[in-house]
Scaffold this motif. Sequence first.
Motif, PDB file in Angstrom:
ATOM      1  N   GLU A  92      13.681 -23.340 -18.801  1.00  0.00           N
ATOM      2  CA  GLU A  92      13.076 -24.312 -17.730  1.00  0.00           C
ATOM      3  C   GLU A  92      12.412 -23.383 -16.632  1.00  0.00           C
ATOM      4  OE1 GLU A  92      14.950 -27.479 -14.518  1.00  0.00           O
ATOM      5  OE2 GLU A  92      16.191 -26.793 -16.140  1.00  0.00           O
ATOM      6  N   TRP A  93      13.144 -22.474 -16.232  1.00  0.00           N
ATOM      7  CA  TRP A  93      12.490 -21.469 -15.218  1.00  0.00           C
ATOM      8  C   TRP A  93      11.150 -20.968 -15.592  1.00  0.00           C
ATOM      9  CZ3 TRP A  93      17.648 -18.244 -13.736  1.00  0.00           C
ATOM     10  CH2 TRP A  93      18.791 -19.204 -13.427  1.00  0.00           C
ATOM     11  N   ALA A  94      11.008 -20.665 -16.755  1.00  0.00           N
ATOM     12  CA  ALA A  94      10.101 -19.796 -17.143  1.00  0.00           C
ATOM     13  C   ALA A  94       8.849 -20.929 -17.273  1.00  0.00           C
ATOM     14  CB  ALA A  94      10.080 -19.221 -18.538  1.00  0.00           C
ATOM     15  N   TYR A  95       9.211 -22.020 -17.851  1.00  0.00           N
ATOM     16  CA  TYR A  95       7.904 -22.980 -17.915  1.00  0.00           C
ATOM     17  C   TYR A  95       7.523 -23.323 -16.582  1.00  0.00           C
ATOM     18  CZ  TYR A  95       7.980 -22.828 -22.980  1.00  0.00           C
ATOM     19  OH  TYR A  95       7.596 -22.587 -24.309  1.00  0.00           O
ATOM     20  N   SER A  96       8.499 -23.641 -15.699  1.00  0.00           N
ATOM     21  CA  SER A  96       7.997 -24.239 -14.336  1.00  0.00           C
ATOM     22  C   SER A  96       7.357 -23.065 -13.498  1.00  0.00           C
ATOM     23  CB  SER A  96       9.543 -24.037 -13.457  1.00  0.00           C
ATOM     24  OG  SER A  96      10.201 -25.285 -13.945  1.00  0.00           O
ATOM     25  N   PHE A  97       7.742 -21.777 -13.921  1.00  0.00           N
ATOM     26  CA  PHE A  97       6.861 -20.783 -13.256  1.00  0.00           C
ATOM     27  C   PHE A  97       5.488 -20.669 -13.888  1.00  0.00           C
ATOM     28  CE2 PHE A  97       4.994 -16.691 -13.170  1.00  0.00           C
ATOM     29  CZ  PHE A  97       5.183 -16.167 -11.868  1.00  0.00           C
ATOM     30  N   ALA A  98       5.490 -20.732 -15.196  1.00  0.00           N
ATOM     31  CA  ALA A  98       3.988 -20.756 -15.648  1.00  0.00           C
ATOM     32  C   ALA A  98       3.152 -21.968 -15.326  1.00  0.00           C
ATOM     33  CB  ALA A  98       4.172 -21.007 -17.456  1.00  0.00           C
ATOM     34  N   GLU A  99       3.648 -23.169 -15.167  1.00  0.00           N
ATOM     35  CA  GLU A  99       3.001 -24.273 -14.841  1.00  0.00           C
ATOM     36  C   GLU A  99       2.142 -23.730 -13.307  1.00  0.00           C
ATOM     37  OE1 GLU A  99       3.584 -28.978 -13.817  1.00  0.00           O
ATOM     38  OE2 GLU A  99       5.010 -27.852 -14.775  1.00  0.00           O
ATOM     39  N   LYS A 100       3.187 -23.279 -12.437  1.00  0.00           N
ATOM     40  CA  LYS A 100       2.515 -23.199 -10.941  1.00  0.00           C
ATOM     41  C   LYS A 100       1.655 -22.034 -11.352  1.00  0.00           C
ATOM     42  CE  LYS A 100       5.258 -25.618  -8.156  1.00  0.00           C
ATOM     43  NZ  LYS A 100       5.157 -26.297  -6.941  1.00  0.00           N
ATOM     44  N   TRP A 101       1.923 -20.990 -12.103  1.00  0.00           N
ATOM     45  CA  TRP A 101       0.685 -19.829 -12.325  1.00  0.00           C
ATOM     46  C   TRP A 101      -0.355 -20.288 -12.819  1.00  0.00           C
ATOM     47  CZ3 TRP A 101       1.010 -14.729 -11.232  1.00  0.00           C
ATOM     48  CH2 TRP A 101       0.271 -13.983 -11.695  1.00  0.00           C
ATOM     49  N   GLN A 102      -0.396 -21.282 -13.684  1.00  0.00           N
ATOM     50  CA  GLN A 102      -1.791 -21.728 -14.061  1.00  0.00           C
ATOM     51  C   GLN A 102      -2.367 -22.629 -12.964  1.00  0.00           C
ATOM     52  OE1 GLN A 102      -1.452 -24.335 -17.564  1.00  0.00           O
ATOM     53  NE2 GLN A 102      -3.933 -24.386 -17.839  1.00  0.00           N
ATOM     54  N   GLU A 103      -1.840 -23.215 -12.220  1.00  0.00           N
ATOM     55  CA  GLU A 103      -2.337 -24.228 -10.999  1.00  0.00           C
ATOM     56  C   GLU A 103      -3.056 -23.288 -10.136  1.00  0.00           C
ATOM     57  OE1 GLU A 103       0.686 -26.303  -9.233  1.00  0.00           O
ATOM     58  OE2 GLU A 103       1.070 -27.737 -10.594  1.00  0.00           O
ATOM     59  N   GLN A 104      -2.493 -21.939 -10.019  1.00  0.00           N
ATOM     60  CA  GLN A 104      -2.882 -21.145  -8.966  1.00  0.00           C
ATOM     61  C   GLN A 104      -3.831 -19.970  -9.378  1.00  0.00           C
ATOM     62  OE1 GLN A 104      -0.118 -19.716  -5.654  1.00  0.00           O
ATOM     63  NE2 GLN A 104       1.138 -21.411  -6.225  1.00  0.00           N
ATOM     64  N   THR A 105      -3.622 -19.667 -10.597  1.00  0.00           N
ATOM     65  CA  THR A 105      -4.742 -18.577 -11.114  1.00  0.00           C
ATOM     66  C   THR A 105      -5.662 -19.178 -12.349  1.00  0.00           C
ATOM     67  OG1 THR A 105      -3.145 -17.828 -12.996  1.00  0.00           O
ATOM     68  CG2 THR A 105      -2.614 -16.932 -10.791  1.00  0.00           C
ATOM     69  N   GLY A 106      -5.356 -20.072 -12.976  1.00  0.00           N
ATOM     70  CA  GLY A 106      -6.085 -20.831 -14.023  1.00  0.00           C
ATOM     71  C   GLY A 106      -5.683 -20.055 -15.477  1.00  0.00           C
ATOM     72  N   GLN A 107      -4.873 -19.368 -15.255  1.00  0.00           N
ATOM     73  CA  GLN A 107      -4.308 -18.454 -16.532  1.00  0.00           C
ATOM     74  C   GLN A 107      -3.089 -19.464 -17.326  1.00  0.00           C
ATOM     75  OE1 GLN A 107      -3.058 -14.538 -15.335  1.00  0.00           O
ATOM     76  NE2 GLN A 107      -5.000 -14.092 -14.927  1.00  0.00           N
ATOM     77  N   SER A 108      -3.345 -19.555 -18.467  1.00  0.00           N
ATOM     78  CA  SER A 108      -2.379 -20.561 -19.246  1.00  0.00           C
ATOM     79  C   SER A 108      -1.359 -19.509 -19.755  1.00  0.00           C
ATOM     80  CB  SER A 108      -3.077 -21.258 -20.358  1.00  0.00           C
ATOM     81  OG  SER A 108      -3.669 -20.284 -21.174  1.00  0.00           O
ATOM     82  N   ALA A 109      -0.129 -20.060 -20.402  1.00  0.00           N
ATOM     83  CA  ALA A 109       0.845 -19.471 -20.980  1.00  0.00           C
ATOM     84  C   ALA A 109       1.053 -19.680 -22.342  1.00  0.00           C
ATOM     85  CB  ALA A 109       2.234 -19.642 -20.266  1.00  0.00           C
ATOM     86  N   SER A 110       1.580 -18.820 -23.166  1.00  0.00           N
ATOM     87  CA  SER A 110       1.553 -18.943 -24.586  1.00  0.00           C
ATOM     88  C   SER A 110       2.836 -18.310 -25.118  1.00  0.00           C
ATOM     89  CB  SER A 110       0.621 -18.283 -25.676  1.00  0.00           C
ATOM     90  OG  SER A 110       0.439 -17.044 -25.130  1.00  0.00           O
TER      91      SER A 110
ATOM     92  N   ILE B  11      -0.719  -7.577  -7.977  1.00  0.00           N
ATOM     93  CA  ILE B  11       0.371  -7.166  -8.887  1.00  0.00           C
ATOM     94  C   ILE B  11       0.010  -7.877 -10.232  1.00  0.00           C
ATOM     95  CG2 ILE B  11       2.617  -6.758  -9.553  1.00  0.00           C
ATOM     96  CD1 ILE B  11       3.238  -6.938  -6.478  1.00  0.00           C
ATOM     97  N   PRO B  12      -0.345  -7.314 -11.330  1.00  0.00           N
ATOM     98  CA  PRO B  12      -0.591  -7.793 -12.619  1.00  0.00           C
ATOM     99  C   PRO B  12       0.676  -8.134 -13.179  1.00  0.00           C
ATOM    100  CG  PRO B  12      -0.648  -5.463 -12.549  1.00  0.00           C
ATOM    101  CD  PRO B  12      -0.884  -5.566 -11.381  1.00  0.00           C
ATOM    102  N   VAL B  13       0.575  -9.303 -13.714  1.00  0.00           N
ATOM    103  CA  VAL B  13       1.970  -9.903 -14.559  1.00  0.00           C
ATOM    104  C   VAL B  13       1.390 -10.208 -15.734  1.00  0.00           C
ATOM    105  CG1 VAL B  13       3.767 -11.527 -14.574  1.00  0.00           C
ATOM    106  CG2 VAL B  13       2.892 -10.681 -12.369  1.00  0.00           C
ATOM    107  N   GLU B  14       1.645  -9.519 -17.024  1.00  0.00           N
ATOM    108  CA  GLU B  14       1.112  -9.862 -18.223  1.00  0.00           C
ATOM    109  C   GLU B  14       2.034 -10.936 -18.970  1.00  0.00           C
ATOM    110  OE1 GLU B  14       0.593  -6.214 -20.374  1.00  0.00           O
ATOM    111  OE2 GLU B  14      -0.919  -5.452 -18.934  1.00  0.00           O
TER     112      GLU B  14
END
Length: 283
Positions: free
Chosen positions: A104-122, A94-97
């Motif tokens: 706090e919730w968003a940055y916690s999700f983004a950190e885990k997302w980067q760990e598991q996908t390699g995709q960073s957040a801006s 499922i693509p998530v753009e």
Amino acid sequence: MNFQQYDSADDFAQVAMPFLEKNEDKFSLFLGVLQGIRQGNYENPFMASIEEEGELLALFQMTPPHPLNIIFVNEERMEVCIDLVISELIKQSIPVESIISGKEWAYSFAEKWQEQTGQSASILMDQGLYRLDQVDDSIEMSPGAWRYANEQDRVLVEAWYHLFVQDTGLPPSKNHAEVQTHVKQMVDNQEVFLWEHNGETVSMMKKARPTEHGVTVSLVFTPKEQRKKGYARTMVAAGSKELLEEFQFCVLYTDMLNPTSNKIYQEIGYQKIIDSVHLKLEK
């Protein structure tokens, strides 16, 4: 712990609504979009929850190409909920753009997302969510009067819609034909408020996502040549006052990096209730 994805918006609502209705102002975006899904206004929505032994832990909602909206009902279980939903999103391709949530919730999700996908957040927008219960009648109002946009205003509203997207720096979620259709619906439903002075339209705002007790103010725009004249503040004050005739409260999102708009809304009587953030997930 159980991850449940829903095809039926009504089934999802049975799980989500009791919590959302108790927090109608803070989660007005999630609630308003859910109501839109139930009315058939969105295609291919993603709706999911996480529960454990009958306790609701988290809610997720996405209407592509709009962001994934995330709510953690039990913050103590946030980390494991993030791991679980990310694994499901990856497993199901499922693509998530982008994501939107409490900061706090968003940055916690983004950190885990980067760990598991390699995709960073801006960051797309550092936001504050404000609530208004009563307009401060002592504020100075610009000359003119408000009215609903009509059929003759559609071309102007379409142009201002595109300029609003450019000003906010957000990626456009609609092409021109979709904007035309969207604006027609907005005008037909009397959702667009315009401020006029000396026969010239100088500012606008929009009514959005009404819930049982509240309504969102959005699409606040004044063209550059009309700015610094108080029109935006006057339009929002007058429009909000009109909406409060029908609703108990109004909410709106602001760009926290724009001190002018935040000052304007506070002068009207809006008070910040949460910090929110919209993050883009890089490919």
